[in-house]
Scaffold this motif. Structure first.
Motif, PDB file in Angstrom:
ATOM      1  N   UNK A  33       0.828  -1.200   0.000  1.00  0.00           N
ATOM      2  CA  UNK A  33       0.000   0.000   0.000  1.00  0.00           C
ATOM      3  C   UNK A  33       0.861   1.248   0.000  1.00  0.00           C
ATOM      4  N   UNK A  34       0.243   2.344  -0.395  1.00  0.00           N
ATOM      5  CA  UNK A  34       0.867   3.653  -0.385  1.00  0.00           C
ATOM      6  C   UNK A  34       0.067   4.578   0.523  1.00  0.00           C
ATOM      7  N   UNK A  35       0.825   5.408   1.288  1.00  0.00           N
ATOM      8  CA  UNK A  35       0.227   6.394   2.172  1.00  0.00           C
ATOM      9  C   UNK A  35       0.892   7.737   1.922  1.00  0.00           C
ATOM     10  N   UNK A  36       0.139   8.777   2.226  1.00  0.00           N
ATOM     11  CA  UNK A  36       0.750  10.085   2.326  1.00  0.00           C
ATOM     12  C   UNK A  36       0.546  10.599   3.748  1.00  0.00           C
TER      13      UNK A  36
ATOM     14  N   UNK B   1     -11.927   8.316   5.222  1.00  0.00           N
ATOM     15  CA  UNK B   1     -12.520   8.038   6.527  1.00  0.00           C
ATOM     16  C   UNK B   1     -11.402   7.859   7.542  1.00  0.00           C
ATOM     17  N   UNK B   2     -11.540   8.457   8.703  1.00  0.00           N
ATOM     18  CA  UNK B   2     -10.549   8.328   9.766  1.00  0.00           C
ATOM     19  C   UNK B   2     -11.109   7.332  10.754  1.00  0.00           C
ATOM     20  N   UNK B   3     -10.488   6.176  10.826  1.00  0.00           N
ATOM     21  CA  UNK B   3     -11.010   5.123  11.688  1.00  0.00           C
ATOM     22  C   UNK B   3     -10.525   5.282  13.105  1.00  0.00           C
ATOM     23  N   UNK B   4      -9.182   5.255  13.282  1.00  0.00           N
ATOM     24  CA  UNK B   4      -8.639   5.357  14.624  1.00  0.00           C
ATOM     25  C   UNK B   4      -8.342   6.793  14.993  1.00  0.00           C
ATOM     26  N   UNK B   5      -8.627   7.158  16.230  1.00  0.00           N
ATOM     27  CA  UNK B   5      -8.310   8.483  16.734  1.00  0.00           C
ATOM     28  C   UNK B   5      -7.567   8.321  18.042  1.00  0.00           C
ATOM     29  N   UNK B  91      -6.352   0.427  12.141  1.00  0.00           N
ATOM     30  CA  UNK B  91      -7.367  -0.618  12.105  1.00  0.00           C
ATOM     31  C   UNK B  91      -7.671  -0.982  10.665  1.00  0.00           C
ATOM     32  N   UNK B  92      -8.236  -2.143  10.487  1.00  0.00           N
ATOM     33  CA  UNK B  92      -8.614  -2.581   9.151  1.00  0.00           C
ATOM     34  C   UNK B  92     -10.092  -2.330   8.924  1.00  0.00           C
ATOM     35  N   UNK B  93     -10.412  -1.752   7.786  1.00  0.00           N
ATOM     36  CA  UNK B  93     -11.800  -1.519   7.390  1.00  0.00           C
ATOM     37  C   UNK B  93     -11.963  -2.187   6.030  1.00  0.00           C
ATOM     38  N   UNK B  94     -12.597  -3.319   5.988  1.00  0.00           N
ATOM     39  CA  UNK B  94     -12.557  -4.203   4.819  1.00  0.00           C
ATOM     40  C   UNK B  94     -11.083  -4.515   4.579  1.00  0.00           C
ATOM     41  N   UNK B  97      -6.384  -0.213   5.401  1.00  0.00           N
ATOM     42  CA  UNK B  97      -5.779   0.020   6.709  1.00  0.00           C
ATOM     43  C   UNK B  97      -5.901   1.506   7.005  1.00  0.00           C
ATOM     44  N   UNK B  98      -6.542   1.831   8.096  1.00  0.00           N
ATOM     45  CA  UNK B  98      -6.822   3.221   8.441  1.00  0.00           C
ATOM     46  C   UNK B  98      -6.021   3.600   9.679  1.00  0.00           C
ATOM     47  N   UNK B  99      -5.238   4.665   9.555  1.00  0.00           N
ATOM     48  CA  UNK B  99      -4.419   5.149  10.651  1.00  0.00           C
ATOM     49  C   UNK B  99      -5.082   6.341  11.332  1.00  0.00           C
ATOM     50  N   UNK B 100      -4.837   6.469  12.619  1.00  0.00           N
ATOM     51  CA  UNK B 100      -5.206   7.674  13.328  1.00  0.00           C
ATOM     52  C   UNK B 100      -4.172   8.758  13.104  1.00  0.00           C
ATOM     53  N   UNK B 101      -4.384   9.900  13.760  1.00  0.00           N
ATOM     54  CA  UNK B 101      -3.481  11.037  13.569  1.00  0.00           C
ATOM     55  C   UNK B 101      -2.279  10.988  14.488  1.00  0.00           C
ATOM     56  N   UNK B 102      -2.281  10.094  15.450  1.00  0.00           N
ATOM     57  CA  UNK B 102      -1.099   9.874  16.252  1.00  0.00           C
ATOM     58  C   UNK B 102      -1.039  10.647  17.549  1.00  0.00           C
ATOM     59  N   UNK B 103      -0.255  10.116  18.477  1.00  0.00           N
ATOM     60  CA  UNK B 103       0.088  10.789  19.735  1.00  0.00           C
ATOM     61  C   UNK B 103       1.580  11.051  19.721  1.00  0.00           C
TER      62      UNK B 103
END
Lengths: 111, 109
Positions: A33-36, B1-5, B91-94, B97-103
């Protein structure tokens, strides 16, 4: 050594000039996968691939193309880069349902 | 979509103290992952916890998952200067892979 290799690491280009960022992994991973990454927005997925010849859009695919002709390579193509594509880009690979290995990143500036 | 926060957005603690970061997500998941990123470098996978697990340990890391509350926490015990970094949940959504904005964690000497 298991790794994901991106090239180039740094790139400054002009608006509209096509470019390709390469990504290669040596772990025989199916998923790539690719991310920005942009300040305040975290990482956003651009495109992903479950296997050879299978690619799907992530959250922010507009303005990008990818291909997966071989398992190890997953290049990111910007046909006509624009300044809003200035960002830090990461490629990652993993086995399904496992943690991902990330490349070291490509810092792209479009002027 | 932002999954994790992640929460908090930033955290500063004294070396030796424990650091706790939280992650909330929106939809059902198969697994949740935590990653560390040192200043502009690639992310490093720390730990993965599956949806049927409640707690997992790896060295000084302890991760919990509460699927009823759609939340996870990452605890780093006995923090060290080298733990200074940004931490992300994913987290995985289908198949995405969705990342949060981080701490952003800063360990003070």
């Amino acid at each position: 050594e298991a790794q994901v290799t991106q090239n180039p690491r740094y790139l400054i280009t002009v608006t509209g000039k096509k470019l390709t960022v390469t990504c290669s992994q040596n772990m025989n991973h199916e998923y790539m996968s690719w991310y920005r990454q942009d300040p305040g927005l975290g990482l956003r997925q651009i495109y992903y691939s479950m296997n050879v010849e299978v690619t799907d859009k992530g959250d922010v695919p507009e303005g990008y193309k990818v291909s997966r002709k071989e398992k190890r390579n997953f290049p990111l193509i910007l046909e006509s880069p624009s300044p809003n594509q200035t960002s830090l880009y990461f490629c990652a690979s993993s086995l399904p349902g496992s943690g991902a290995f990330f490349g070291q990143g490509t810092r792209l500036t479009v002027v | 979509s932002q999954q994790g926060e992640e929460d908090p957005q930033a955290l500063s603690i004294q070396e030796g103290e424990n650091a706790t970061m939280n992650c909330s997500y929106k939809t059902s998941i198969n697994n949740l992952q935590w990653y560390r990123q040192n200043s502009g470098r690639g992310l490093v996978h720390l730990i993965l916890i599956r949806s049927n697990e409640r707690e997992k340990h790896s060295g000084r890391l302890r991760v919990t998952l509460d699927t009823s509350k759609k939340s996870s926490s990452l605890l780093i015990t006995a923090s060290r200067a080298a733990d200074t970094a940004s931490y992300f949940c994913a987290t995985d959504e289908d198949d995405k892979i969705i990342f949060g904005k981080g701490t952003r964690l800063h360990i003070l000497p």
